[in-house]
Motif scaffolding. Sequence first.
Motif, PDB file in Angstrom:
ATOM      1  N   GLY A  25      85.725  38.592  -5.568  1.00 42.50           N
ATOM      2  CA  GLY A  25      84.538  38.683  -6.416  1.00 42.50           C
ATOM      3  C   GLY A  25      83.566  39.720  -5.912  1.00 42.50           C
ATOM      4  O   GLY A  25      82.887  40.390  -6.690  1.00 42.50           O
ATOM      5  N   TYR A 303      86.846  45.828 -16.008  1.00 38.69           N
ATOM      6  CA  TYR A 303      85.551  45.193 -15.760  1.00 38.69           C
ATOM      7  C   TYR A 303      84.464  46.237 -15.513  1.00 38.69           C
ATOM      8  O   TYR A 303      83.286  45.987 -15.755  1.00 38.69           O
ATOM      9  N   LEU A 318      80.852  43.733 -15.128  1.00 39.10           N
ATOM     10  CA  LEU A 318      81.239  42.376 -15.495  1.00 39.10           C
ATOM     11  C   LEU A 318      81.653  41.568 -14.277  1.00 39.10           C
ATOM     12  O   LEU A 318      81.345  40.380 -14.179  1.00 39.10           O
ATOM     13  N   ARG A 319      82.338  42.204 -13.325  1.00 38.84           N
ATOM     14  CA  ARG A 319      82.746  41.483 -12.120  1.00 38.84           C
ATOM     15  C   ARG A 319      81.536  40.957 -11.362  1.00 38.84           C
ATOM     16  O   ARG A 319      81.531  39.809 -10.897  1.00 38.84           O
ATOM     17  N   TRP A 321      78.631  40.228 -12.618  1.00 36.58           N
ATOM     18  CA  TRP A 321      78.049  39.160 -13.426  1.00 36.58           C
ATOM     19  C   TRP A 321      78.800  37.849 -13.195  1.00 36.58           C
ATOM     20  O   TRP A 321      78.177  36.786 -12.979  1.00 36.58           O
ATOM     21  N   LEU A 322      80.115  37.905 -13.221  1.00 34.67           N
ATOM     22  CA  LEU A 322      80.926  36.703 -12.993  1.00 34.67           C
ATOM     23  C   LEU A 322      80.708  36.171 -11.588  1.00 34.67           C
ATOM     24  O   LEU A 322      80.544  34.955 -11.375  1.00 34.67           O
ATOM     25  N   HIS A 325      77.278  34.441 -11.104  1.00 32.90           N
ATOM     26  CA  HIS A 325      77.251  33.114 -11.719  1.00 32.90           C
ATOM     27  C   HIS A 325      78.041  32.109 -10.893  1.00 32.90           C
ATOM     28  O   HIS A 325      77.622  30.945 -10.741  1.00 32.90           O
ATOM     29  N   MET A 326      79.173  32.529 -10.337  1.00 35.84           N
ATOM     30  CA  MET A 326      79.967  31.617  -9.502  1.00 35.84           C
ATOM     31  C   MET A 326      79.256  31.310  -8.196  1.00 35.84           C
ATOM     32  O   MET A 326      79.467  30.250  -7.602  1.00 35.84           O
ATOM     33  N   TYR A 339      87.022  33.442  -7.176  1.00 39.22           N
ATOM     34  CA  TYR A 339      87.187  34.513  -8.166  1.00 39.22           C
ATOM     35  C   TYR A 339      88.592  35.125  -8.047  1.00 39.22           C
ATOM     36  O   TYR A 339      89.290  35.332  -9.047  1.00 39.22           O
ATOM     37  N   HIS A 343      92.058  34.889 -10.605  1.00 38.35           N
ATOM     38  CA  HIS A 343      92.841  36.027 -11.080  1.00 38.35           C
ATOM     39  C   HIS A 343      94.310  35.895 -10.706  1.00 38.35           C
ATOM     40  O   HIS A 343      95.190  36.310 -11.471  1.00 38.35           O
TER      41      HIS A 343
END
Length: 363
Positions: A25, A303, A318-319, A321-322, A325-326, A339, A343
């Motif tokens: 991540g 991403y 995007l990575r 952002w993910l 949030h995680m 993360y 995948h």
Amino acid sequence: MQRYLALDAFRGLTIALMILVITPGSWSHVYPPLLHAEWHGWTPTDLVFPFFMFIIGVAMYFSFSKQNFQLNTVSIIKILRRSLIIFLLGLALNAFPTYESFDSLRIMSVLGRIGLAYALAAILVLLLKPTGIRILSIILLVAYWLILQSVGDGAYTLETNLVRQVDLMLLGEGHMWQGKGIPFDPEGILSTLPSLVSIFIGFEVGRLVATSSEKSQVVKYLLIWGVAAFALGYLWSIVMPINKYLWTSSYVLVTSAVALWVLALFIWFVDIQGYHASVRPLVVYGMNPLFIYVFAAVWTDCYRLVDMSLPSGGTGMLREWLFQHMSHIFTPINASLVYALIHVFIFWLVCLFLYRKNIVIKI
């Protein structure tokens, strides 16, 4: 010729580990075993690429056995065609998704090395008898050691090693990896030569597996060869450090030793003890190794094309952002690991679809 499910499981493990280590991540939050060694030494991550080369060698033996190991115009064309496609795929991945100009395009890559090494190794194993392959392996490792040593002090430093000097001369700094802060390519041209030995060792293991009548004997030989290679590799590392970036001869021996031990464990567990169902997920992962590598690289690079409003403020990929949030659920380092594991699972589902449809994508 006996069929070993362990070989498919070993290949699947290699692909799964590869996905795990290339999709964190955040590169700022990664457990040390999931990172390459900074320079000298090795971590579990440093096993992935040589494992891939090793299994290429094993597969090469079984593939060429169907042609009775004949080297002719047709086989040479097939080898060179496959090599060129793999190399060009690596070049395309280097360009994707933010290609600006050829002047700054990295030429070599993981697939680039595989393409070059495959062509050279494939032609050589068809030209040479088993004894010739073993003698050439020794010559390559010793010659590479002497060549690197020829520059004297600084032979194994980042700035002055001969691998870098050759790439600067042949490729130019604009076409080299910049990840260490200066132009240096871990998949350099000169360091591709010792990587052939990783393939040759796999090829000879393929011969052992194919010609041995007793699987328990195969396990014994793999363990013994592994001990010998590991001991010799560490002894050699006194004068030639274990270094993945330079693909040193000691690195070849140590990583090949671990590959031999892991394969021996798989053969004992799967093909002798019969625990087939437990490795089925790995077998699924190993059916389309080249395709899933390219697919994963393109997926994760996409991403970078998507900008998001980050929870921490501002915008980012995007990575990011993910990951952010995680990080509200896990600690940053665990969020990064989760993360990556997600995948691994996503790409396994892709492999499972292909497996159930009996689709094998070959070049």
